[in-house]
Write a protein that holds these residues in place. Structure first.
Motif, PDB file in Angstrom:
ATOM      1  N   PRO A  18      -3.783  -1.917 -20.847  1.00 46.32           N
ATOM      2  CA  PRO A  18      -3.723  -1.310 -19.717  1.00 46.32           C
ATOM      3  C   PRO A  18      -2.718  -1.829 -18.742  1.00 46.32           C
ATOM      4  CG  PRO A  18      -5.345  -3.107 -19.606  1.00 46.32           C
ATOM      5  CD  PRO A  18      -4.718  -3.276 -20.983  1.00 46.32           C
ATOM      6  N   ILE A  19      -1.487  -1.407 -18.957  1.00 49.35           N
ATOM      7  CA  ILE A  19      -0.292  -1.884 -18.263  1.00 49.35           C
ATOM      8  C   ILE A  19      -0.392  -1.968 -16.795  1.00 49.35           C
ATOM      9  CG2 ILE A  19       2.274  -1.776 -17.983  1.00 49.35           C
ATOM     10  CD1 ILE A  19       2.363  -0.629 -20.685  1.00 49.35           C
ATOM     11  N   ALA A  20      -0.960  -0.741 -16.116  1.00 47.06           N
ATOM     12  CA  ALA A  20      -0.991  -0.714 -14.698  1.00 47.06           C
ATOM     13  C   ALA A  20      -1.900  -1.706 -14.103  1.00 47.06           C
ATOM     14  CB  ALA A  20      -1.562   0.639 -14.343  1.00 47.06           C
ATOM     15  N   GLN A  21      -3.091  -1.960 -14.920  1.00 51.56           N
ATOM     16  CA  GLN A  21      -4.218  -2.953 -14.271  1.00 51.56           C
ATOM     17  C   GLN A  21      -3.610  -4.405 -14.443  1.00 51.56           C
ATOM     18  OE1 GLN A  21      -7.978  -2.389 -15.833  1.00 51.56           O
ATOM     19  NE2 GLN A  21      -8.078  -0.149 -15.613  1.00 51.56           N
ATOM     20  N   TRP A  22      -2.890  -4.641 -15.723  1.00 49.86           N
ATOM     21  CA  TRP A  22      -2.309  -5.931 -15.839  1.00 49.86           C
ATOM     22  C   TRP A  22      -1.310  -6.272 -14.736  1.00 49.86           C
ATOM     23  CZ3 TRP A  22       2.397  -8.350 -16.810  1.00 49.86           C
ATOM     24  CH2 TRP A  22       2.190  -9.704 -17.115  1.00 49.86           C
ATOM     25  N   PRO A  77      -1.906   5.482 -11.668  1.00 50.59           N
ATOM     26  CA  PRO A  77      -0.551   5.163 -11.722  1.00 50.59           C
ATOM     27  C   PRO A  77       0.332   6.423 -11.702  1.00 50.59           C
ATOM     28  CG  PRO A  77      -1.348   4.577 -13.916  1.00 50.59           C
ATOM     29  CD  PRO A  77      -2.593   4.814 -12.886  1.00 50.59           C
ATOM     30  N   TRP A  78      -0.052   7.205 -12.297  1.00 45.31           N
ATOM     31  CA  TRP A  78       0.831   8.698 -12.293  1.00 45.31           C
ATOM     32  C   TRP A  78       0.312   9.793 -11.452  1.00 45.31           C
ATOM     33  CZ3 TRP A  78       5.042   7.591 -14.354  1.00 45.31           C
ATOM     34  CH2 TRP A  78       5.204   6.486 -15.423  1.00 45.31           C
ATOM     35  N   GLY A  79      -0.593   9.529 -10.363  1.00 44.40           N
ATOM     36  CA  GLY A  79      -1.041  10.348  -9.693  1.00 44.40           C
ATOM     37  C   GLY A  79      -0.931   9.891  -8.066  1.00 44.40           C
ATOM     38  N   LYS A  80      -1.730   9.491  -7.387  1.00 46.74           N
ATOM     39  CA  LYS A  80      -1.574   8.795  -6.159  1.00 46.74           C
ATOM     40  C   LYS A  80      -0.718   7.400  -6.152  1.00 46.74           C
ATOM     41  CE  LYS A  80      -5.415   8.719  -3.066  1.00 46.74           C
ATOM     42  NZ  LYS A  80      -6.403   8.312  -2.691  1.00 46.74           N
ATOM     43  N   GLY A  81      -0.620   6.808  -7.191  1.00 44.36           N
ATOM     44  CA  GLY A  81       0.164   5.496  -7.052  1.00 44.36           C
ATOM     45  C   GLY A  81       1.681   5.947  -7.678  1.00 44.36           C
ATOM     46  N   ILE A  82       1.945   7.045  -7.974  1.00 46.18           N
ATOM     47  CA  ILE A  82       3.256   7.382  -8.656  1.00 46.18           C
ATOM     48  C   ILE A  82       4.509   6.630  -8.109  1.00 46.18           C
ATOM     49  CG2 ILE A  82       3.766   9.645  -7.641  1.00 46.18           C
ATOM     50  CD1 ILE A  82       4.614  10.441 -10.390  1.00 46.18           C
ATOM     51  N   MET A  83       4.352   6.669  -6.415  1.00 38.48           N
ATOM     52  CA  MET A  83       5.603   6.137  -5.881  1.00 38.48           C
ATOM     53  C   MET A  83       5.922   4.709  -6.386  1.00 38.48           C
ATOM     54  SD  MET A  83       6.473   6.208  -1.764  1.00 38.48           S
ATOM     55  CE  MET A  83       6.447   7.817  -1.762  1.00 38.48           C
ATOM     56  N   VAL A  84       4.883   3.928  -6.294  1.00 35.27           N
ATOM     57  CA  VAL A  84       4.903   2.375  -6.789  1.00 35.27           C
ATOM     58  C   VAL A  84       5.263   2.388  -8.183  1.00 35.27           C
ATOM     59  CG1 VAL A  84       3.591   0.244  -6.794  1.00 35.27           C
ATOM     60  CG2 VAL A  84       3.290   1.908  -4.925  1.00 35.27           C
ATOM     61  N   THR A  85       4.684   3.233  -9.019  1.00 31.39           N
ATOM     62  CA  THR A  85       4.915   3.188 -10.478  1.00 31.39           C
ATOM     63  C   THR A  85       6.318   3.347 -10.866  1.00 31.39           C
ATOM     64  OG1 THR A  85       2.695   4.189 -11.011  1.00 31.39           O
ATOM     65  CG2 THR A  85       4.232   4.376 -12.829  1.00 31.39           C
ATOM     66  N   GLN A 120       0.622  -0.899  10.291  1.00 31.78           N
ATOM     67  CA  GLN A 120       0.643  -1.624   9.020  1.00 31.78           C
ATOM     68  C   GLN A 120       0.780  -0.861   7.943  1.00 31.78           C
ATOM     69  OE1 GLN A 120      -0.397  -5.312   9.132  1.00 31.78           O
ATOM     70  NE2 GLN A 120       0.164  -4.735  11.204  1.00 31.78           N
ATOM     71  N   THR A 121       1.694  -1.446   7.026  1.00 25.56           N
ATOM     72  CA  THR A 121       2.207  -0.706   5.741  1.00 25.56           C
ATOM     73  C   THR A 121       1.029  -0.204   4.937  1.00 25.56           C
ATOM     74  OG1 THR A 121       2.534  -2.702   4.494  1.00 25.56           O
ATOM     75  CG2 THR A 121       4.441  -1.849   5.718  1.00 25.56           C
ATOM     76  N   GLY A 122      -0.171  -1.110   4.958  1.00 30.53           N
ATOM     77  CA  GLY A 122      -1.292  -0.715   3.921  1.00 30.53           C
ATOM     78  C   GLY A 122      -0.990  -0.639   2.650  1.00 30.53           C
ATOM     79  N   TRP A 123      -0.136  -1.668   2.378  1.00 29.81           N
ATOM     80  CA  TRP A 123       0.365  -1.828   0.975  1.00 29.81           C
ATOM     81  C   TRP A 123      -0.627  -2.156  -0.158  1.00 29.81           C
ATOM     82  CZ3 TRP A 123      -0.127  -6.382  -1.907  1.00 29.81           C
ATOM     83  CH2 TRP A 123      -0.518  -7.732  -0.876  1.00 29.81           C
ATOM     84  N   GLN A 124      -1.843  -2.980   0.261  1.00 30.03           N
ATOM     85  CA  GLN A 124      -2.993  -3.249  -0.646  1.00 30.03           C
ATOM     86  C   GLN A 124      -3.518  -1.903  -1.158  1.00 30.03           C
ATOM     87  OE1 GLN A 124      -2.708  -4.423   2.424  1.00 30.03           O
ATOM     88  NE2 GLN A 124      -3.087  -6.639   2.439  1.00 30.03           N
ATOM     89  N   GLU A 125      -3.501  -0.776  -0.321  1.00 31.78           N
ATOM     90  CA  GLU A 125      -4.193   0.299  -0.584  1.00 31.78           C
ATOM     91  C   GLU A 125      -3.349   0.893  -1.711  1.00 31.78           C
ATOM     92  OE1 GLU A 125      -5.950   4.501   1.292  1.00 31.78           O
ATOM     93  OE2 GLU A 125      -4.417   3.268   2.392  1.00 31.78           O
ATOM     94  N   TYR A 126      -1.848   0.936  -1.625  1.00 27.26           N
ATOM     95  CA  TYR A 126      -1.073   1.379  -2.435  1.00 27.26           C
ATOM     96  C   TYR A 126      -1.313   0.704  -3.887  1.00 27.26           C
ATOM     97  CZ  TYR A 126       1.033   4.534   0.772  1.00 27.26           C
ATOM     98  OH  TYR A 126       1.049   5.578   1.651  1.00 27.26           O
ATOM     99  N   ALA A 127      -1.419  -0.588  -3.870  1.00 28.01           N
ATOM    100  CA  ALA A 127      -1.584  -1.284  -5.069  1.00 28.01           C
ATOM    101  C   ALA A 127      -2.539  -0.762  -5.946  1.00 28.01           C
ATOM    102  CB  ALA A 127      -1.536  -2.774  -4.575  1.00 28.01           C
ATOM    103  N   VAL A 128      -3.980  -0.725  -5.015  1.00 33.35           N
ATOM    104  CA  VAL A 128      -5.110  -0.176  -5.741  1.00 33.35           C
ATOM    105  C   VAL A 128      -4.781   1.058  -6.322  1.00 33.35           C
ATOM    106  CG1 VAL A 128      -7.483   0.559  -5.470  1.00 33.35           C
ATOM    107  CG2 VAL A 128      -6.343  -1.548  -4.316  1.00 33.35           C
TER     108      VAL A 128
END
Length: 201
Positions: free
Chosen positions: A185-189, A101-109, A87-95
């Motif tokens: 909070p742009i990332a949260q929005w 956003p500029w650390g673990k989630g930087i790829m999505v950001t 599975q892609t686990g995309w929900q985890e990447y969304a969290v």
């Protein structure tokens, strides 16, 4: 499975929105080049930014859709090495994109931010034009009309680079002022916006 998600599915979806964003910004830039009225130029920048935001929101919906399609295609598959379902686990990447956003989630950001790059360049060029017009731009034009020499080219290059730095600093200052007064909070929005359409933790 994961490499297909991040190196095939997501880049294809992202590239489509980026191409559309570049096309829109190019359209507005061509209009700006033929327009001298400040009001119209500012309106074009605002419209360009609005369209870029819409593309970013569309990307928030298309990226999970691509992940869901990929998950459905590989439903029942098991990773040979780990023994866990593929599975892609995309929900985890969304969290991660929401909380860091500029650390673990930087790829999505970064994928989301790329839709804004053409518009930011549009704004940057507009700010450069403002500084050139208001701060010694005529002197630079006179300087460039003089006989060309290596040292003159170097001075002119640094002169133009100064306008780029000024425009970049102004753009950064505008962002900081916006964040200071809005505390948005742009990332949260964006996470909550996506959550209206998808099941997120």
């Amino acid at each position: 499975m994961m490499w297909m998600f991040f190196y095939l599915a997501l880049p294809l979806v992202n590239a489509l929105l980026d191409w559309l964003s570049w096309w829109v910004s190019r359209f507005f830039l061509e209009r700006t080049a033929q327009e001298s009225r400040v009001r119209v130029i500012v309106l074009d920048v605002v419209l360009d930014f609005g369209v870029a935001v819409l593309f970013m929101l569309a990307l928030c919906l298309l990226l999970p859709a691509g992940a869901i399609v990929l998950d459905s295609l590989y439903a029942g598959w098991v990773d040979v090495k780990s023994g866990v379902p593929a599975q892609t686990g995309w929900q985890e990447y969304a969290v991660w994109a929401r909380d860091d956003p500029w650390g673990k989630g930087i790829m999505v950001t970064l994928m989301l931010v790329t839709t804004l790059i053409p518009t930011l360049l549009h704004i940057l060029l507009g700010l450069m034009a403002f500084f050139i017009h208001g701060f010694k731009g005529a002197a630079l034009a006179d300087f460039l009309e003089q006989p060309r020499k290596n040292w003159r080219d170097a001075v002119a290059s640094f002169w133009m680079f100064g306008y780029v730095v000024l425009a970049g600093a102004a753009l950064w200052a505008m962002y900081q002022v916006f964040q200071h007064f809005t505390h948005l909070p742009i990332a949260q929005w964006l996470y909550h916006f996506t959550g209206y359409f998808y099941d997120l933790p």
